[in-house]
Design a protein around this motif. Structure first.
Motif, PDB file in Angstrom:
ATOM      1  N   SER A 162      15.649  16.722  -4.316  1.00 24.01           N
ATOM      2  CA  SER A 162      16.006  15.322  -4.081  1.00 24.01           C
ATOM      3  C   SER A 162      16.708  15.187  -2.740  1.00 24.01           C
ATOM      4  N   ALA A 163      16.488  16.160  -1.844  1.00 29.36           N
ATOM      5  CA  ALA A 163      17.177  16.196  -0.556  1.00 29.36           C
ATOM      6  C   ALA A 163      16.550  15.293   0.488  1.00 29.36           C
ATOM      7  N   GLY A 164      15.437  14.670   0.174  1.00 34.10           N
ATOM      8  CA  GLY A 164      14.831  13.712   1.091  1.00 34.10           C
ATOM      9  C   GLY A 164      14.539  14.317   2.447  1.00 34.10           C
ATOM     10  N   GLY A 165      14.941  13.584   3.490  1.00 31.41           N
ATOM     11  CA  GLY A 165      14.690  14.034   4.857  1.00 31.41           C
ATOM     12  C   GLY A 165      15.810  14.866   5.439  1.00 31.41           C
ATOM     13  N   GLY A 166      16.706  15.367   4.582  1.00 29.31           N
ATOM     14  CA  GLY A 166      17.823  16.175   5.066  1.00 29.31           C
ATOM     15  C   GLY A 166      17.376  17.467   5.715  1.00 29.31           C
ATOM     16  N   ARG A 167      18.226  17.969   6.578  1.00 26.55           N
ATOM     17  CA  ARG A 167      17.921  19.192   7.304  1.00 26.55           C
ATOM     18  C   ARG A 167      19.025  20.217   7.060  1.00 26.55           C
ATOM     19  N   VAL A 168      18.618  21.507   7.051  1.00 29.66           N
ATOM     20  CA  VAL A 168      19.531  22.602   6.716  1.00 29.66           C
ATOM     21  C   VAL A 168      19.441  23.681   7.796  1.00 29.66           C
ATOM     22  N   PRO A 169      20.507  23.928   8.548  1.00 29.80           N
ATOM     23  CA  PRO A 169      20.504  25.000   9.540  1.00 29.80           C
ATOM     24  C   PRO A 169      20.956  26.326   8.923  1.00 29.80           C
ATOM     25  N   SER A 170      20.153  26.827   8.017  1.00 24.91           N
ATOM     26  CA  SER A 170      20.557  28.026   7.289  1.00 24.91           C
ATOM     27  C   SER A 170      20.407  29.277   8.150  1.00 24.91           C
ATOM     28  N   ALA A 171      21.104  30.316   7.728  1.00 22.22           N
ATOM     29  CA  ALA A 171      20.969  31.644   8.313  1.00 22.22           C
ATOM     30  C   ALA A 171      21.007  32.646   7.171  1.00 22.22           C
ATOM     31  N   SER A 172      20.649  33.860   7.466  1.00 24.49           N
ATOM     32  CA  SER A 172      20.656  34.872   6.410  1.00 24.49           C
ATOM     33  C   SER A 172      22.082  35.266   6.069  1.00 24.49           C
ATOM     34  N   GLY A 256      22.753  14.256   5.460  1.00 29.20           N
ATOM     35  CA  GLY A 256      22.965  14.910   6.750  1.00 29.20           C
ATOM     36  C   GLY A 256      24.255  15.688   6.882  1.00 29.20           C
ATOM     37  N   VAL A 257      24.909  15.975   5.754  1.00 30.34           N
ATOM     38  CA  VAL A 257      26.217  16.632   5.801  1.00 30.34           C
ATOM     39  C   VAL A 257      26.143  18.036   6.410  1.00 30.34           C
ATOM     40  N   LEU A 258      25.028  18.733   6.204  1.00 29.32           N
ATOM     41  CA  LEU A 258      24.903  20.101   6.723  1.00 29.32           C
ATOM     42  C   LEU A 258      24.248  20.168   8.099  1.00 29.32           C
ATOM     43  N   ASP A 259      23.731  19.067   8.581  1.00 23.68           N
ATOM     44  CA  ASP A 259      22.848  19.086   9.749  1.00 23.68           C
ATOM     45  C   ASP A 259      23.631  19.117  11.055  1.00 23.68           C
TER      46      ASP A 259
END
Length: 285
Positions: A162-172, A256-259
């Motif tokens: 349900s994250a919609g158009g949100g983006r996640v700058p994840s790393a390992s 957008g909290v993580l973006d």
């Protein structure tokens, strides 16, 4: 110089120990703490000092921190209990005269609407009030957080969110572990608050396409409303509280909290962060 790694039997803790050892830190100068120290027997066999530490037990915290110069406080996993639990370690560190406390916090913890942020904000405030020399590592999302989604995609060919158009700058997780090792073994990090994130912020169509690439099968992205997501998670067996928590996290991502990513993680590592596809491939092994 003794370095203590708390929660050392967890995924991140083990990677930090490995990174410190790989950087040439002598095993005899490392102390690894866990609620069940017997789970760290392989490190004990390598000469690491393995001790018991239960975040909820202030006495065990004082014993584990005795004689320590540097400590990595890896945030606990018991949501709702972490302020008091972290406080036990912070107070023990202050009493022991620790020269550097490193804490794994949450992205923009003091200002974020992230549902996880309040306990991290309170912990950061406790560290500041203690007067301890500190370094705050505000870790963004671990790519490994999507391991379960990979398994669902493998079996059913679908990615549900349900994250919609949100983006996640994840790393390992290994990227975040390596940077913890860097700040524990190099100078210039006292008093710093580092916002750490992967180099690339991806969206969920990208995650679905990457899962498809890694798995070699079609993966369809299914976007749900928050209400639909809670109902779906409840239907597959999650209790109402957990389902609501997952939906709230996805709502944070949607908002957008993580973006946010500024390259701090890769700068400290001295290399690019691990691409999404590479970490997902390791999860299929």
């Amino acid at each position: 110089m003794t370095i203590l790694v708390t929660a050392a039997s967890g995924h991140l803790g083990r990677l930090v120990l490995d990174s410190l050892l790989d950087r040439g830190v002598a095993p005899a100068t490392l102390r690894a703490a866990a609620r069940r120290p017997e789970t760290l027997s392989e490190y004990a066999e390598r000469g690491v000092d393995v001790v018991a530490l239960d975040y909820a037990d202030a006495d065990s915290a004082r014993a584990a921190l005795a004689g320590v110069e540097k400590v990595l406080l890896i945030s606990g996993s018991e949501v709702g209990q972490r302020i008091a639990q972290h406080g036990n370690v912070i107070e023990a560190a202050a009493a022991a005269g620790v020269q550097q406390l490193v804490y794994t916090s949450a992205p923009q913890a003091t200002t974020s609407e992230l549902v996880l942020a309040p306990e991290h904000k309170a912990t950061e405030e406790h560290i500041a009030a203690s007067g301890l020399p500190a370094t705050i590592l505000r870790n963004n999302w671990y790519t490994e957080n999507y391991a379960q989604d990979l398994e669902v995609a493998r079996e059913h060919g679908v990615l549900v969110t349900s994250a919609g158009g949100g983006r996640v700058p994840s790393a390992s997780r290994a990227d975040f572990a390596d940077v913890a090792a860097v700040v524990l073994t190099t100078e210039g990090h006292i008093g710093q608050v580092y916002e750490l994130a992967g180099d690339v912020a991806w969206d969920f169509p990208t995650l679905a396409a990457t899962l498809a690439e890694v798995l070699g099968r079609e993966v369809v992205l299914e976007q749900l409303t928050p209400e639909e997501r809670v109902a779906q998670l409840t239907q597959i067996g999650l209790d109402a509280g957990t389902a609501g928590f997952v939906a709230a996290l996805e709502g944070n991502i949607r908002d957008g909290v993580l973006d946010h990513t500024d390259g701090t993680l890769s700068r400290l590592l001295g290399r690019p962060t691990t691409p999404l596809v590479d970490t997902l491939r390791t999860l299929t092994a």
